[in-house]
Design a protein around this motif. Structure first.
Motif, mmCIF file in Angstrom:
data_model
loop_
_atom_site.group_PDB
_atom_site.id
_atom_site.type_symbol
_atom_site.label_atom_id
_atom_site.label_comp_id
_atom_site.label_asym_id
_atom_site.label_seq_id
_atom_site.Cartn_x
_atom_site.Cartn_y
_atom_site.Cartn_z
ATOM 1 N N ASN A 122 -0.774 -12.339 -9.584
ATOM 2 C CA ASN A 122 -1.507 -13.507 -10.088
ATOM 3 C C ASN A 122 -2.266 -14.258 -8.991
ATOM 4 O OD1 ASN A 122 -0.695 -13.236 -12.840
ATOM 5 N ND2 ASN A 122 1.308 -14.050 -12.274
ATOM 6 N N LYS A 123 -2.624 -13.565 -7.926
ATOM 7 C CA LYS A 123 -3.359 -14.184 -6.816
ATOM 8 C C LYS A 123 -4.521 -13.275 -6.400
ATOM 9 C CE LYS A 123 0.611 -16.611 -4.760
ATOM 10 N NZ LYS A 123 1.445 -16.739 -3.529
ATOM 11 N N GLY A 124 -5.554 -13.897 -5.860
ATOM 12 C CA GLY A 124 -6.666 -13.119 -5.328
ATOM 13 C C GLY A 124 -7.541 -12.491 -6.397
ATOM 14 N N GLN A 186 -2.201 -0.138 -2.725
ATOM 15 C CA GLN A 186 -1.575 0.281 -3.972
ATOM 16 C C GLN A 186 -0.767 -0.839 -4.618
ATOM 17 O OE1 GLN A 186 -2.046 3.051 -5.861
ATOM 18 N NE2 GLN A 186 -3.696 3.326 -4.362
ATOM 19 N N SER A 187 -0.238 -1.741 -3.810
ATOM 20 C CA SER A 187 0.480 -2.884 -4.368
ATOM 21 C C SER A 187 -0.456 -3.729 -5.218
ATOM 22 C CB SER A 187 1.083 -3.738 -3.244
ATOM 23 O OG SER A 187 1.682 -4.911 -3.767
ATOM 24 N N GLY A 188 -1.677 -3.932 -4.712
ATOM 25 C CA GLY A 188 -2.668 -4.681 -5.473
ATOM 26 C C GLY A 188 -3.058 -3.977 -6.759
ATOM 27 N N VAL A 189 -3.088 -2.647 -6.730
ATOM 28 C CA VAL A 189 -3.413 -1.880 -7.929
ATOM 29 C C VAL A 189 -2.362 -2.128 -9.006
ATOM 30 C CG1 VAL A 189 -3.641 0.444 -8.897
ATOM 31 C CG2 VAL A 189 -4.678 -0.087 -6.681
ATOM 32 N N LYS A 190 -1.090 -2.123 -8.622
ATOM 33 C CA LYS A 190 -0.007 -2.357 -9.579
ATOM 34 C C LYS A 190 -0.076 -3.766 -10.155
ATOM 35 C CE LYS A 190 3.109 0.926 -7.325
ATOM 36 N NZ LYS A 190 4.387 1.084 -6.564
ATOM 37 N N HIS A 191 -0.325 -4.756 -9.302
ATOM 38 C CA HIS A 191 -0.426 -6.137 -9.765
ATOM 39 C C HIS A 191 -1.643 -6.302 -10.676
ATOM 40 C CE1 HIS A 191 2.909 -7.606 -7.480
ATOM 41 N NE2 HIS A 191 2.371 -7.317 -6.311
ATOM 42 N N THR A 192 -2.716 -5.567 -10.373
ATOM 43 C CA THR A 192 -3.928 -5.632 -11.195
ATOM 44 C C THR A 192 -3.659 -5.111 -12.604
ATOM 45 O OG1 THR A 192 -5.498 -5.507 -9.351
ATOM 46 C CG2 THR A 192 -6.248 -4.678 -11.495
ATOM 47 N N ILE A 193 -2.942 -4.003 -12.712
ATOM 48 C CA ILE A 193 -2.620 -3.431 -14.017
ATOM 49 C C ILE A 193 -1.834 -4.437 -14.862
ATOM 50 C CG2 ILE A 193 -1.278 -1.637 -15.188
ATOM 51 C CD1 ILE A 193 -1.990 0.226 -12.838
ATOM 52 N N GLU A 194 -0.864 -5.093 -14.237
ATOM 53 C CA GLU A 194 -0.052 -6.077 -14.951
ATOM 54 C C GLU A 194 -0.885 -7.296 -15.343
ATOM 55 O OE1 GLU A 194 3.041 -7.564 -16.955
ATOM 56 O OE2 GLU A 194 2.921 -5.580 -16.033
ATOM 57 N N TYR A 195 -1.751 -7.729 -14.426
ATOM 58 C CA TYR A 195 -2.597 -8.899 -14.704
ATOM 59 C C TYR A 195 -3.539 -8.619 -15.875
ATOM 60 C CZ TYR A 195 -5.801 -12.808 -13.815
ATOM 61 O OH TYR A 195 -6.559 -13.952 -13.945
ATOM 62 N N ARG A 196 -4.081 -7.422 -15.928
ATOM 63 C CA ARG A 196 -4.980 -7.049 -17.018
ATOM 64 C C ARG A 196 -4.244 -7.057 -18.360
ATOM 65 N NH1 ARG A 196 -7.700 -1.922 -13.842
ATOM 66 N NH2 ARG A 196 -9.265 -3.102 -12.633
ATOM 67 N N ILE A 201 -7.476 -7.703 -20.461
ATOM 68 C CA ILE A 201 -8.672 -7.287 -19.727
ATOM 69 C C ILE A 201 -8.761 -5.765 -19.738
ATOM 70 C CG2 ILE A 201 -9.853 -7.324 -17.486
ATOM 71 C CD1 ILE A 201 -8.256 -9.864 -16.835
ATOM 72 N N ASN A 202 -9.920 -5.237 -20.029
ATOM 73 C CA ASN A 202 -10.125 -3.786 -20.022
ATOM 74 C C ASN A 202 -10.074 -3.232 -18.599
ATOM 75 O OD1 ASN A 202 -10.484 -3.742 -22.793
ATOM 76 N ND2 ASN A 202 -12.704 -3.936 -22.647
ATOM 77 N N PRO A 203 -9.672 -1.976 -18.438
ATOM 78 C CA PRO A 203 -9.655 -1.362 -17.101
ATOM 79 C C PRO A 203 -11.042 -1.313 -16.467
ATOM 80 C CG PRO A 203 -8.368 -0.064 -18.631
ATOM 81 C CD PRO A 203 -9.113 -1.075 -19.450
ATOM 82 N N VAL A 204 -12.087 -1.153 -17.292
ATOM 83 C CA VAL A 204 -13.449 -1.061 -16.767
ATOM 84 C C VAL A 204 -14.431 -1.486 -17.851
ATOM 85 C CG1 VAL A 204 -13.680 1.366 -17.407
ATOM 86 C CG2 VAL A 204 -15.123 0.437 -15.581
#
Length: 236
Positions: A122-124, A186-196, A201-204
């Motif tokens: 939930n940051k950045g 990769q940590s940001g990728v995991k957090h992004t999936i959860e945030y979406r 939010i769509n993946p793309v």
């Protein structure tokens, strides 16, 4: 030394000690002034030739016209650009989404692909956009700055960042947006999936037609197709 230098040197060594130091101090200060003047001037020219950044804005229309024409005549940028918008802390997703919708609807942006990401839990929050555009880079940047000024520091190139892409680099950048990142990210990728998931939010998101490398063409064929009217969002 030439004759004048020798004469100046002789005059200096015959000066009383305090006066010699005054001359030396003045020469040193003058040299420092010239050094910084040269360095500032060089960087200002580099900034202007790179992306049209002026050290100070002028309101004189004649001066603006000359500067704009100079920049246009020296610019040769690829037609693809990676735009990254980093909103300041506290900007909610809906506010960022509203701004991005305005960005991708600009007439100069003909095709695009973009994603929303976070760097931590939930940051950045930020947005990456790969776009095909058909205007001068200077005009593109100015238009983006005007659109994004409500959510971020548009004067900071790390906050509103534009990287112009050669055609052969675009496929790799597309994969980057789709999550193919280095291990340290990769940590940001995991957090992004959860945030979406949390914010629906769509993946793309993509234009219609999409970028050529996202079409049925060969992935290396990035010659833009005939450009129709761009739709705002295409869910995947």
């Amino acid at each position: 030394m030439d004759i004048s230098d020798i004469a100046a040197y002789k005059n200096m060594i015959n000066m009383p000690e305090p006066k010699i130091q005054v001359v030396i101090d003045k020469a040193y200060k003058d040299a420092v002034y010239d050094f910084y003047k040269t360095m500032f001037k060089r960087q200002m020219v580099i900034d202007y030739m790179k992306d049209g950044t002026l050290p100070e804005e002028t309101k004189d229309p004649k001066q603006n016209r000359l500067l704009t024409e100079l920049f246009a005549n020296t610019q040769q940028k690829p037609p693809y650009v990676l735009i990254t918008v980093n909103p300041r802390p506290g900007v909610e997703f809906k506010e960022l989404e509203k701004v991005i919708n305005k960005v991708i609807k600009k007439k100069a942006i003909k095709m695009y692909m973009y994603v929303y990401e976070v760097r931590d839990e939930n940051k950045g929050l930020h947005c990456h956009i790969i776009a095909y555009y058909d205007c001068r880079p200077f005009d593109l940047k100015k238009g983006l700055q005007n659109t994004c000024k409500s959510i971020c520091d548009i004067s900071n190139p790390s906050i509103l960042n534009l990287k112009y892409l050669q055609s052969d680099i675009v496929p790799a950048k597309v994969q980057y947006l789709l999550g193919e990142k280095q291990d340290r990210k990769q940590s940001g990728v995991k957090h992004t999936i959860e945030y979406r998931k949390q914010h629906n939010i769509n993946p793309v998101y993509e234009s219609d037609p999409p970028l050529p490398c996202r079409d049925t063409k060969q992935i290396t064929d990035l010659t833009p197709p005939d450009l129709g009217e761009s739709k705002s969002l295409t869910n995947q």
